[in-house]
Motif scaffolding. Structure first.
Motif, PDB file in Angstrom:
ATOM      1  N   LYS A  19      51.053  40.897  27.287  1.00 33.74           N
ATOM      2  CA  LYS A  19      50.617  42.264  27.016  1.00 33.74           C
ATOM      3  C   LYS A  19      50.075  42.930  28.287  1.00 33.74           C
ATOM      4  O   LYS A  19      50.363  44.093  28.547  1.00 33.74           O
TER       5      LYS A  19
ATOM      6  N   ALA B 159      51.736  46.257  30.372  1.00 31.74           N
ATOM      7  CA  ALA B 159      51.017  47.447  30.832  1.00 31.74           C
ATOM      8  C   ALA B 159      51.356  47.768  32.283  1.00 31.74           C
ATOM      9  O   ALA B 159      51.356  48.929  32.691  1.00 31.74           O
TER      10      ALA B 159
ATOM     11  N   VAL C 138      55.250  49.435  32.810  1.00 31.53           N
ATOM     12  CA  VAL C 138      55.544  50.864  32.621  1.00 31.53           C
ATOM     13  C   VAL C 138      55.458  51.654  33.920  1.00 31.53           C
ATOM     14  O   VAL C 138      55.934  52.781  33.984  1.00 31.53           O
ATOM     15  N   THR C 139      54.828  51.060  34.934  1.00 33.33           N
ATOM     16  CA  THR C 139      54.671  51.809  36.179  1.00 33.33           C
ATOM     17  C   THR C 139      55.799  51.523  37.180  1.00 33.33           C
ATOM     18  O   THR C 139      55.826  52.107  38.251  1.00 33.33           O
TER      19      THR C 139
ATOM     20  N   LYS D 107      57.379  58.602  23.277  1.00 33.09           N
ATOM     21  CA  LYS D 107      55.973  58.983  23.359  1.00 33.09           C
ATOM     22  C   LYS D 107      55.952  60.486  23.601  1.00 33.09           C
ATOM     23  O   LYS D 107      56.799  60.998  24.334  1.00 33.09           O
TER      24      LYS D 107
ATOM     25  N   ASN E 182      43.538  51.394  25.931  1.00 31.39           N
ATOM     26  CA  ASN E 182      44.617  50.495  25.507  1.00 31.39           C
ATOM     27  C   ASN E 182      44.082  49.274  24.751  1.00 31.39           C
ATOM     28  O   ASN E 182      44.802  48.642  23.992  1.00 31.39           O
TER      29      ASN E 182
ATOM     30  N   LYS F 140      46.581  53.670  18.995  1.00 26.71           N
ATOM     31  CA  LYS F 140      47.830  54.204  19.549  1.00 26.71           C
ATOM     32  C   LYS F 140      48.258  55.497  18.870  1.00 26.71           C
ATOM     33  O   LYS F 140      49.445  55.718  18.661  1.00 26.71           O
TER      34      LYS F 140
ATOM     35  N   ARG G  98      50.255  55.550  31.579  1.00 20.95           N
ATOM     36  CA  ARG G  98      49.785  54.201  31.250  1.00 20.95           C
ATOM     37  C   ARG G  98      49.099  54.079  29.900  1.00 20.95           C
ATOM     38  O   ARG G  98      49.014  52.975  29.354  1.00 20.95           O
ATOM     39  N   VAL G  99      48.594  55.170  29.343  1.00 20.67           N
ATOM     40  CA  VAL G  99      48.001  55.057  28.004  1.00 20.67           C
ATOM     41  C   VAL G  99      49.135  54.930  26.988  1.00 20.67           C
ATOM     42  O   VAL G  99      50.050  55.748  26.934  1.00 20.67           O
ATOM     43  N   ASP G 100      49.049  53.883  26.188  1.00 21.53           N
ATOM     44  CA  ASP G 100      50.155  53.515  25.307  1.00 21.53           C
ATOM     45  C   ASP G 100      49.905  54.046  23.891  1.00 21.53           C
ATOM     46  O   ASP G 100      49.615  53.283  22.975  1.00 21.53           O
ATOM     47  N   SER G 101      50.043  55.357  23.731  1.00 24.33           N
ATOM     48  CA  SER G 101      49.803  55.955  22.415  1.00 24.33           C
ATOM     49  C   SER G 101      50.917  56.935  22.069  1.00 24.33           C
ATOM     50  O   SER G 101      51.668  57.371  22.942  1.00 24.33           O
TER      51      SER G 101
END
Lengths: 415, 415
Positions: free
Chosen positions: A11, A15, A18-19, A405, B333, B338, B357-360
């Motif tokens: 996990k 994170a 994604v970058t 998203k 996170n 989310k 980077r925020v996973d929502s």
């Protein structure tokens, strides 16, 4: 390390994933491909241990073949990774974008799913193929292969992770579960806080067990009780070619045909010849009463209710005569696993009815069911063929491993 | 009639639904809307029984309000159906189409999901809203509302089904479960042969129970532990407006903010004033040590680990000081559900980092989290807000109630 530890690491790695840029992910895939080829001896040696144990345990020919790695197969796995490099990166795609009257700008962008759990059976190539597709789509992956392939999977993952060390993709994005217990799988099925999706690949039993017991969302793949319906106006030559191809070109795969439905008018004229042709290809035939009446000199085993439900994955075909396209549709929607079905007809009306009302992932007019496949569709490598209706249906390429998203840009808007 | 009987009827109805035109579905929605308004007295009388039982059972004000129907609310439900008529019909849309080198023409078309199971709590309007959305998108629906609303739901479904009699939409496409037992829900969660998806709507307990126990695929909706992060460069006025709006405009809804994270530099200068402003709005504040130090004359309850996880749905807010946007992202996170999160900042770099980077499901720059909503996004009515990553994420309009299917046209192609 426990499963929970590995899940936490995956996990965290997700994170970071994604970058990453497309270039960075591609470099990792190429490094992994080279590493496999440069470690041929280590891989084959580990695989030999699995083969030896399997033989000791009395495992049969086809299973040994699935488990076996050869130089050619390792090169193929490396080539597979290089092909994934060539696929377009789905991540970051702006899928939609609009502005609201209040000035908010809403964009829908494609993002990775996060952490993908793969549960699969003997084939060690799934370890490499799935890792390639998951990483390219920006995901971390937790691999749970068969314990019969543990030596092979362990060396493959070790080599893939060594290769990642020199890249921007974190090693921890690839995790292998090594306990080999049922308890380990059961725990995995319930890890909703760490896993975003489970993808089971293998026999019907494995898939059913995952679907029935998981609380993590599942992408159901695979099972294919595929049908061909021969309508009244079907051309006999085309019908022969398609039926023989769909049944016998590679009977052990999910998109091979299992049940043949034949319109009664066509059956009277042409079925005996088709039955003989199937018999010549060594196909065991199981028919309804009317098929048996028409069969003449060809041996037909009486079909039972069970036959209509069975995915033989073998040189066996169930055959029934139906009175109309409607009866065919009804039979298919009742017994099929919603994978692939075909109608052979010269009637546009029959085709339209069949294609609209048959509720399966892929429906064909005048073509073999064998085309339901990522490569045949032009997607490149696939992670499996979805037979469910949620999220992805049919062959799943990279976009099936993504989510979306909403990113919303404001200037201080409130409600 | 048993649940299984109803499920079979719904599945048969779903098979008919795929053949309907947009016009036929719209006529049904309009007939249902008129029928609700023409049967006002029957509806209100049935609802009174539910209200009376609830009061007898000692149910409190807010729950009574959710359960209660009035003339205005019945008109609103009818209007809701008429609004769904105006929405574009997603079914039949050709989502993609291409030709392969072998001449196969592959099209990807949008189709209904099939049979949708709705499991929801007290509000009887969900019965009507969900039915409208499910039918417009070509699906059959099995409704399982709260037993506390059974009289209301029963009369609503009776009236909706009466209205369908004069239309091409089969009555059996709308099924209500009336047993009101837990056993009934448990059975529903496992009906993979009849249900294509389950959508739970209600409190966190209901949703968790469905996610944990269902083998039918679930669309997880709702829970919103939403965050606002105030970055170093945030404008104080904009920050006040957004935080007060997101927390207090309607605190009982899922897109209301629950936790406030404040950059330490901003906090030193501006936090005391913001805390006073929240306090003036009667918001109970729960803060970390540093917030309490900065608070001066405002009462701050010490926040515990539990506060970071809690969706208060009330005039309560958890507040913490963080040292950077990275710490804020990590906190979010870790604790968020989310759903929706916002950053307030004048820094493009901080915004980009946060939004990536925020996973929502929805991430905002300089706007209130309260905009995560089907109407606010411009989708029209929504069936819920998905907080999972599979299939649909964020507000779910009609397309979330559809699947796809590959329709392939050949001229005799074989492999």
């Amino acid at each position: 390390m426990t499963l929970l530890d590995k899940a936490k690491l995956a996990k965290q790695a997700a994170a970071q994933m994604v970058t990453l840029t497309t270039e960075e992910k591609n470099q990792a895939l190429l490094a992994m491909a080279d590493a496999l080829e440069n470690n041929m001896a280590r891989i084959l040696a580990a695989n030999e241990k699995d083969i030896a144990s399997a033989k000791e345990a009395g495992v049969t020919g086809a299973l040994i073949d699935r488990l076996m790695l050869t130089e050619i197969r390792v090169h193929d796995m490396a080539e597979g990774l290089r092909q994934v490099v060539e696929l377009p990166d789905p991540i970051g795609e702006v899928m939609d974008s609009w502005e609201r009257p209040n000035g908010l700008r809403i964009t829908k962008v494609r993002v990775p799913l996060g952490v993908i759990g793969m549960i699969y059976e003997a084939r060690p190539n799934v370890t490499v193929d799935a890792t390639g597709l998951c990483l390219k789509s920006g995901n971390a992956v937790i691999l749970r292969g068969s314990s019969s392939a543990l030596h092979s999977n362990r060396i493959l993952v070790t080599i893939l992770r060594e290769a990642l060390l020199s890249t921007r993709v974190p090693q921890e994005a690839v995790q292998l579960l090594e306990e080999g217990t049922r308890e380990e799988v059961n725990q995995m099925l319930k890890m909703n806080d760490y896993l975003d999706v489970l993808i089971p690949r293998g026999g019907a039993g494995l898939i059913r067990s995952v679907v029935e017991n998981a609380s993590v969302p599942v992408l159901e793949t695979g099972a294919g009780n595929c049908h061909i319906y021969v309508d009244e106006s079907a051309k006999p030559d085309m019908t022969h070619a398609i039926v023989i191809n769909a049944k016998t070109q590679r009977p052990a795969v999910c998109n091979a045909a299992e049940t043949l439905l034949v319109h009664e008018a066509w059956a009277k004229k042409h079925l005996p010849a088709l039955l003989s042709a199937l018999k010549e290809k060594n196909v065991e035939l199981r028919g309804c009463e009317r098929v048996r009446e028409l069969a003449k000199n060809v041996e037909i085993i009486p079909a039972t209710e069970e036959d209509w439900r069975t995915e033989y994955l073998d040189y066996t075909m169930a055959i029934t005569v139906v009175e109309s396209v409607d009866s065919a549709i009804e039979h298919i929607n009742r017994y099929s696993t919603k994978h692939s079905e075909a109608i052979i007809t010269e009637s546009e009306a029959s085709a339209r009815k069949f294609l609209t009302r048959v509720d399966s992932a892929a429906v064909y007019h005048n073509a073999s069911t064998r085309f339901t496949d990522g490569f045949e569709f032009g997607f490149g490598a696939e992670i499996g063929i979805s037979t469910q209706k949620l999220h992805a249906r049919g062959p799943m390429g990279l976009p099936a491993l993504t989510s979306s998203k909403y990113v919303i840009y404001g200037t201080g808007q409130i409600r």
